[in-house]
Design a protein around this motif. Structure first.
Motif, PDB file in Angstrom:
ATOM      1  N   THR A  58       4.371  15.334  -5.080  1.00  0.00           N
ATOM      2  CA  THR A  58       5.362  14.300  -4.772  1.00  0.00           C
ATOM      3  C   THR A  58       6.775  14.856  -4.631  1.00  0.00           C
ATOM      4  O   THR A  58       7.636  14.221  -4.023  1.00  0.00           O
ATOM      5  CB  THR A  58       5.348  13.206  -5.854  1.00  0.00           C
ATOM      6  OG1 THR A  58       5.564  13.815  -7.134  1.00  0.00           O
ATOM      7  CG2 THR A  58       4.018  12.468  -5.857  1.00  0.00           C
ATOM      8  N   ALA A 112       9.422   9.324  -1.631  1.00  0.00           N
ATOM      9  CA  ALA A 112       9.306   7.978  -2.183  1.00  0.00           C
ATOM     10  C   ALA A 112      10.640   7.234  -2.141  1.00  0.00           C
ATOM     11  O   ALA A 112      10.677   6.010  -1.968  1.00  0.00           O
ATOM     12  CB  ALA A 112       8.782   8.055  -3.612  1.00  0.00           C
ATOM     13  N   ASN A 168      11.572   4.706   0.785  1.00  0.00           N
ATOM     14  CA  ASN A 168      10.885   3.408   0.918  1.00  0.00           C
ATOM     15  C   ASN A 168      10.014   3.327   2.168  1.00  0.00           C
ATOM     16  O   ASN A 168       9.689   2.231   2.627  1.00  0.00           O
ATOM     17  CB  ASN A 168      11.897   2.255   0.918  1.00  0.00           C
ATOM     18  CG  ASN A 168      12.604   2.117  -0.413  1.00  0.00           C
ATOM     19  OD1 ASN A 168      11.987   2.249  -1.469  1.00  0.00           O
ATOM     20  ND2 ASN A 168      13.910   1.888  -0.368  1.00  0.00           N
ATOM     21  N   LYS A 186       6.356   4.223   4.005  1.00  0.00           N
ATOM     22  CA  LYS A 186       4.976   4.490   3.610  1.00  0.00           C
ATOM     23  C   LYS A 186       4.581   5.910   3.992  1.00  0.00           C
ATOM     24  O   LYS A 186       4.968   6.405   5.055  1.00  0.00           O
ATOM     25  CB  LYS A 186       4.026   3.501   4.286  1.00  0.00           C
ATOM     26  CG  LYS A 186       4.145   2.076   3.771  1.00  0.00           C
ATOM     27  CD  LYS A 186       3.122   1.175   4.448  1.00  0.00           C
ATOM     28  CE  LYS A 186       3.215  -0.252   3.923  1.00  0.00           C
ATOM     29  NZ  LYS A 186       2.223  -1.138   4.584  1.00  0.00           N
ATOM     30  N   LYS A 187       3.797   6.541   3.117  1.00  0.00           N
ATOM     31  CA  LYS A 187       3.328   7.876   3.455  1.00  0.00           C
ATOM     32  C   LYS A 187       2.241   7.782   4.522  1.00  0.00           C
ATOM     33  O   LYS A 187       1.636   6.722   4.741  1.00  0.00           O
ATOM     34  CB  LYS A 187       2.805   8.597   2.218  1.00  0.00           C
ATOM     35  CG  LYS A 187       1.552   7.987   1.602  1.00  0.00           C
ATOM     36  CD  LYS A 187       1.105   8.808   0.390  1.00  0.00           C
ATOM     37  CE  LYS A 187      -0.191   8.264  -0.189  1.00  0.00           C
ATOM     38  NZ  LYS A 187      -0.650   9.058  -1.350  1.00  0.00           N
TER      39      LYS A 187
END
Length: 771
Positions: free
Chosen positions: A106, A113, A116, A118-119
């Motif tokens: 991460t 992250a 905001n 989406k991965k």
């Protein structure tokens, strides 16, 4: 087995089952993996959603000096780590982009992250991996590449296609193992095509004739008949009124009357005469600059003067003059180029390759109009048009502008385009502020679309020539897409006002290109394009949606069923009036004020000018088509607005489509609907036929088909129930709605009972839906 081991076994079993399903899901995605990964259609949408926020065109939000939208930047050594590269063609493992989107760490994962965002899902990661393996080839944005004519696809079901459109559609359906729907039944097909080509339901005579015609070309004869009617021009014009932000008032607080309706008459005439699209647009952009311009060509330029104009004292003249030029610039970008050019008004475009300098180069074409920001305050007829303007005499209407529906001898004036003899200098406006002049610029266009060379004159006529150059990638595509949208409810490019990086990808790119080239190479013939669309098997399909098709293609993107949707606001009104026999079919002329709830204007006006209070019309003008309803910008017509009509504040190439309880309330309570129900009921009762036959006739006029036995039984029983329960005093009260006279010789109870039956039909969803 002990409880402890049982639960352990259950957990293991569930894990295995989950893993198997995940593998199946992965294998399904792998099966859908394209053989050749396209940057435009596979990779850029991912980067746009997940990466461009920090690594895109917007320099103010760019991180680590990295731009992933440009290959030169993406391939060079990273600013923070010169030994690494974001992309190494052919080698995903050495490409930081792939490493960062695929890692589980991460601390290194992209997007982070904190963004905001989406991965990426496994399928998207696999696409990027395969794209890099195949060389990480960038492509120019698809919409900025000139369209090419593809060869007609070969299909297995050779019996289905009616013309070339169907081959493109069927090829994609066959690739997805989906069968197209059969052709709609003749009654529903006739209703669909009549509404799509005229905005009006077919007459009983047309219905009977079409049902009786068994010849192979029966449908084509109907299409030709509808396209030859003057109502065709009205129908096609409605969309263009939204595009052109046409209204009958100036806007802003005073919002006084403007007499721009002769321009609307010209648009109807142009569509009926099938004026080629290149001329249709050239005249509107630059009719005044055509050598020896005619009055018709001058009138056409009213397109560029339909924007809001202030009449309020105390405003800053230059501020509002600049706002008018801005509106014309933005409208040109959205209406004719299908791009969000306005995003570059204050800074370089954040997503598309349009600089602020290029925005003001387009701005320069519209910056020399002989106008001021504030011409006068609210007054009499002399303010109904703003300079530059054109007077239209009765002699003009008799000899030249014969399509104008001028019914009186009053002086008629319209706003048009005329440039000053000396070109006004244009500057980049810092942060878009009207008085913050930056460097001076000359007329030009975004180079990413097509450079504006010295071959073109540096005026609006040159801009039109540039627009219709064969190398221009957008002119044909954008209009073809808008026309397609008119018949299918959405365009081949769903975001019809945005062909840029953030817009939707075309669902059928090869079809869009083929139609665009065909349209361009056949003289920009609008009627030919329209006929080709409505003659296709794709258009003629039944609109029935099976559960399987709803599941696999809920939005009908693959076009495996016919178009279905509620009628535009104006055509809801037209259907009600036409089916009742009340419709005034007069073409063109001034806008009118039909029924409207009291007090709307009076509570939202400065109290000055002709439109300070609402003055309802009477007689035949009460029953004019919806497109002739007067639009006051600050208080647009309520019943039309509830059905999503445009308030015409700005260019709109696609209306929103909503479903709200207010729409049901309009159909239940609008005086036009109730009066139409009463008038149709009276006409039916004056005929010597049985109640059941009267109901069948009303059903056919409204729904455009014969009722099923069950439907007829319900409606007949309803009529009988109303006859028994209706009291004379209630009947008399019910019949007072509307101004059209009630026949004196009719039984009021029978009339009220039949009126309620007709009104019930108007309130069925099918009545105002194209199926």
């Amino acid at each position: 087995m002990s409880g402890k081991y049982y639960y352990l076994w259950l957990i293991v079993a569930l894990f295995v089952l989950y893993s198997v399903n995940a593998c199946r899901s992965g294998s399904d995605n792998a099966e859908q993996m394209p053989e050749t990964v396209s940057y435009n259609f596979n990779i850029r949408p991912i980067l746009s959603d997940k990466c461009f926020k920090c690594h895109g065109p917007d320099a103010t939000h760019r991180e680590a000096g990295l731009r992933l939208d440009l290959p030169d930047s993406a391939f060079k050594a990273l600013k923070d780590n010169p030994s690494a590269h974001a992309l190494v063609p052919g080698n995903p493992l050495q490409s930081e982009v792939f490493r960062r989107v695929s890692t589980k760490d991460t601390a290194e994962q992209m997007p982070p992250a904190s963004s905001n965002l989406k991965k990426l899902n496994p399928y998207e990661v696999s696409l990027i991996e395969k794209w890099i393996k195949q060389g990480a080839k960038y492509e120019k944005h698809w919409a900025f590449v000139p369209p090419k004519s593809y060869s007609i696809p070969q299909v297995k079901n050779t019996a289905w296609p009616k013309n070339q459109i169907d081959n493109f559609v069927l090829q994609k359906l066959e690739q997805n193992d989906i069968e197209p729907n059969p052709e709609a039944d003749k009654e529903r097909l006739l209703k669909r095509v009549a509404l799509d080509l005229t905005g009006l339901p077919p007459s009983l005579q047309m219905m009977d004739g079409f049902l009786a015609d068994k010849s192979p070309n029966a449908y084509e004869k109907i299409v030709d008949q509808l396209m030859a009617s003057p109502q065709y021009g009205e129908k096609m014009t409605l969309h263009w009124l939204d595009v052109a932000r046409y209204a009958d008032s100036h806007g802003y607080q005073d919002d006084n009357y403007r007499s721009q309706w002769p321009w609307r008459d010209w648009v109807i005439h142009a569509f009926n005469e099938n004026l080629p699209y290149d001329k249709f647009i050239t005249w509107q952009l630059a009719g005044d600059q055509i050598p020896n311009a005619t009055k018709e060509q001058l009138l056409a330029t009213g397109f560029n003067r339909n924007h809001k104009i202030t009449e309020e004292g105390g405003v800053i003249d230059e501020e509002y003059r600049v706002s008018y030029v801005t509106d014309r610039t933005n409208t040109f970008g959205k209406a004719m180029l299908g791009v969000t050019l306005e995003c570059a008004h204050c800074h370089d475009h954040k997503y598309d390759p349009f600089s602020q300098k290029e925005y003001y180069e387009v701005f320069a074409f519209f910056n020399s109009v002989k106008e001021v920001g504030i011409e006068s305050v609210v007054g009499g007829p002399e303010t109904y048009a703003k300079k530059p303007l054109m007077q239209i005499s009765n002699d003009d209407v008799k000899k030249i502008l014969t399509f104008i529906n001028k019914q009186d001898t009053d002086k008629l004036i319209v706003s048009i385009m005329t440039d000053s003899t000396k070109m006004r200098p244009t500057y980049i406006l810092k942060r878009g502020n009207y008085d913050a002049h930056g460097v001076e610029v000359q007329p030009g266009t975004p180079a990413s679309i097509l450079p504006f060379t010295s071959d073109y004159p540096k005026n609006r006529l040159g801009l039109a020539e540039w627009l219709f150059n064969k190398k221009n990638p957008l002119a044909a595509r954008v209009f073809v897409n808008q026309v397609w949208q008119e018949f299918f409810g959405k365009g081949i490019v769903k975001s019809s006002g945005d062909f840029g990086m953030q817009g939707d990808l075309p669902s059928h790119p090869e079809l869009l290109d083929w139609l665009s080239v065909d349209f361009r190479d056949h003289g920009w013939n609008i009627k030919r394009l329209v006929k080709r669309i409505v003659m296709s098997a794709t258009y003629r399909q039944s609109a029935v949606a099976t559960p399987e098709k709803l599941k696999n293609d809920p939005d009908n993107t693959l076009l495996a069923r016919g178009p279905r949707g509620r009628l535009p606001a104006e055509f809801v009104r037209d259907l009600v009036l036409a089916s009742s026999g009340l419709l005034n079919r007069n073409i063109g002329g001034p806008s009118v004020n039909p029924y409207q709830p009291p007090g709307l204007w009076e509570n939202a006006t400065s109290g000055r000018g002709q439109l300070a209070s609402y003055k309802q019309v009477h007689g035949p003008n009460l029953y004019r088509r919806g497109m002739y309803t007067l639009i006051k910008r600050t208080v647009p017509p309520a019943s039309l607005g509830i059905f999503d009509a445009s308030n015409r504040d700005q260019c709109e190439v696609k209306r929103l489509r909503t479903n709200t309880p207010l729409q049901a309330l309009v159909m239940l309570n609008d005086p036009t609907v109730l009066e139409s129900a009463r008038v149709l009921a009276a006409k039916l009762l004056q005929e010597s036929s049985q109640p059941k036959d009267k109901i069948v006739k009303a059903f056919r006029l409204i729904m455009c088909r014969h009722p099923q036995e069950k439907e007829l039984a319900i409606l007949t029983a309803y009529y009988q129930d109303e006859l028994k329960s209706m009291k004379k005093i209630d009947a008399a009260k019910l019949l007072t709605v509307g101004e059209y006279p009630v026949p004196a010789n009719l039984d009021k109870v029978r009339l009220a009972a039949m009126m309620k039956v007709v009104d019930a039909m108007y309130n069925l969803e099918e009545a105002i839906t194209k199926t």
